[in-house]
Design an enzyme around this catalytic site. Structure first.
Site, PDB file in Angstrom:
ATOM      1  CG  ASP A  46     -27.335  27.104  43.013  1.00  0.00           C
ATOM      2  OD1 ASP A  46     -26.412  27.755  42.579  1.00  0.00           O
ATOM      3  OD2 ASP A  46     -27.467  25.818  43.024  1.00  0.00           O
TER       4      ASP A  46
ATOM      5  CD  GLU B 197     -26.949  30.106  39.245  1.00  0.00           C
ATOM      6  OE1 GLU B 197     -25.564  30.101  38.786  1.00  0.00           O
ATOM      7  OE2 GLU B 197     -27.262  29.411  39.846  1.00  0.00           O
TER       8      GLU B 197
END
Length: 542
Positions: A347, A383
């Site tokens: 993330d 990401e």
């Protein structure tokens, strides 16, 4: 627990390690002048002993007779000098950063915070936080993996399904109620049969590291549904366990992985190493902040009272410190070697590459991933952005990495809605985005192709609404009718690259134009059959 024996032990491994006759404890803190280990009985009474040895800023000791299921925490003696970035507070019971299981959740009393609400910049809050915070748990490391083998599906043959452990099974009519929304529910034959019918080869689980429900949500009777609020990087989230929270969650998670592997399905974890649940200088003191604030967090250079925030959550982990890098690498290796997972989706991965301020492709974190003989051999997905300046880094990650291809998402959406975007760019995205990945020797499967994900609109809402509920949006969407959503499901699989779909997309899941239902209670009338696996139930009891 009177008359406990404490032997010197050793500085590594960090955390609590049971060896069959006792448990070894070790905690890193450069700021500490003394560290107490606090052991809790079933009634909540605590017995504290000093960790007798310190080696290279690791405080350690071995306690014979301490067995799995034992709850514990640390109290760190040291300076309280927020203006210097130092926030030690003996009154606060601290979670072990290396805890492999945790029991309980935070009760948001003032004692959980290191300051008084009426005077945030004043003297430290000396109220004991122990009754109001989770406890770390010693686990049994032994598990019968049998003949478990990772499927090792090549990326060019991989189909990723982004799944929330609870949301996927919480209402499934063919899964027993006692395991709905649990690790065991995801391993139930009904869930696996559905995944196999779709042709899924890998489930990408939304965060299962132990996370915290934010105070402002709990006060409103809500919960942090997604889980992007980590506090324990080696502990599976305890609320997803159907068996208990004193280590049983570890056994249940391992059994889930073993069962999915038997079905040929890999397990990828969505991991949040960019920030923690402790927030900024006004946040709670649960672990890292009280252990060694200046080591674990990026602080403002000329005013270390405050935190650098590249994530929009109040803090950012300090990727320049060797013990922070060690924690992350130890965590990654643990999940591969001990929990048998098959990969990771990082993330806001750009945050992990910020050594000074800018995102640096030559950062120490990338070097560590590259040379690690364990982590470098599993699926590594970024990401590739964060909320800081220069954080959008699609196409700029090193050769081992695949990336969520945000340019693919935006280009294909715009092409189908008739925006002014060239056919040439659409062709690039459709054929593997060689303009992004070829220069670093990466193949088309470095592009993780997706239209929708857990945050933002569902595919149904993407083609059905002009505006979000209650706030403007920067997302690309258009009102071209529910039927148009059928275009995108096959388009996820035709282009070159690795397809990734959010659970529920195939069944035209609606959220009524809510982009991120992090803590909302939502019901969808008229949903039937397997769709009930993926609708959201985010009540106060979620």
């Amino acid at each position: 627990m009177e008359n406990l024996s404490v032997w010197p032990g050793k500085p590594y491994p960090l955390g609590a390690s049971y060896d069959g006759t006792g448990t070894h404890f070790s905690l890193f803190s450069e700021a500490a002048s003394r560290v107490e280990l606090c052991l809790f009985d079933d009634h909540g009474s605590q017995t504290c002993v000093d960790l007798p040895e310190v080696t290279g800023f690791c405080w350690h000791g071995y306690l014979p007779g301490i067995e799995p299921g034992q709850r514990y925490g640390f109290r760190v003696h040291g300076p309280w000098a927020p203006e210097q970035g130092l926030r030690c507070n003996l009154a606060k019971l601290l979670l072990d950063p290396y805890a492999k299981a945790m029991e309980g959740e935070v009760s948001w009393k003032e004692a959980v915070f290191p300051y008084r609400f009426r005077e945030p910049e004043g003297a430290p809050n000396q109220d004991d936080s122990a009754p109001w915070v989770p406890k770390s748990v010693v686990i049994n490391p032994f598990f019968d993996w049998g003949f478990d083998q990772p499927p090792r599906t090549p990326l060019n043959e991989t189909v990723i399904y982004e799944v929330h452990v609870k949301g996927f099974t919480a209402r499934h009519p063919h899964i027993p109620p006692e395991v709905q929304g649990k690790y065991a529910g995801l391993a139930h034959p009904a869930a696996i049969e559905y995944l196999k019918r779709l042709g899924i080869t890998a489930v990408e689980l939304l965060p299962v590291h132990q996370f915290i429900h934010d105070a402002h949500l709990v006060e409103r009777g809500l919960r942090n549904y997604w889980g992007y609020n980590s506090i324990g990087y080696l502990a599976p989230h305890n609320e997803y366990s159907s068996r208990g929270q004193r280590g049983q969650q570890v056994q249940e998670f391992k059994q889930m992985v073993k069962t999915l592997h038997e079905a040929g399905i890999e397990v990828i974890l969505d991991v949040v190493y960019n920030h923690t649940a402790e927030g900024n200088h006004l946040g709670p003191m649960l672990s890292f902040k009280g252990i060694d604030n200046a080591a674990y967090y990026r602080l403002v250079g000329d005013d270390p009272h405050y935190y650098m925030d590249y994530t929009g959550t109040g803090n950012s982990l300090n990727m320049r410190h060797p013990h922070v890098l060690q924690l992350i690498m130890d965590s990654l290796r643990y999940w591969v070697l001990e929990m048998h997972v098959d990969g990771f989706r990082f993330d806001l991965a750009a945050t992990l590459a910020r050594e000074l301020h800018d995102v640096d492709r030559l950062s120490a974190f990338f070097d560590l991933i590259q040379q690690d003989p364990v982590v470098s051999q599993v699926k590594i997905i970024a990401e590739p952005w964060d909320v800081g300046e220069g954080g959008y880094q699609v196409g700029n990650f090193p050769p081992l990495w695949s990336e969520w291809n945000g340019k693919y998402r935006d280009c294909v959406r715009d092409y189908w809605r008739g925006e002014d975007r060239t056919l040439g760019e659409f062709a690039n995205r459709f054929t593997g985005s060689s303009d992004l990945y070829e220069s670093t020797g990466r193949r088309p499967f470095a592009s993780i192709n997706f239209f929708t994900a857990h945050d933002g609109f569902t595919l149904h809402d993407l083609v059905s609404y002009n505006e979000t509920k209650g706030r403007p949006t920067i997302l690309t969407f258009w009102p071209c009718g529910r039927g148009r959503s059928g275009i995108f499901w096959p388009l996820c699989f035709f282009p070159r690259g690795c397809p990734c779909s959010w659970a529920g997309t195939k069944w035209v899941e609606p959220r009524r134009a809510t982009t991120m239902p992090t803590a909302r209670t939502m019901t969808f009338p008229g949903t039937i059959g397997v769709l009930s696996m993926t609708v959201f139930s985010i009540s106060p009891h979620a």
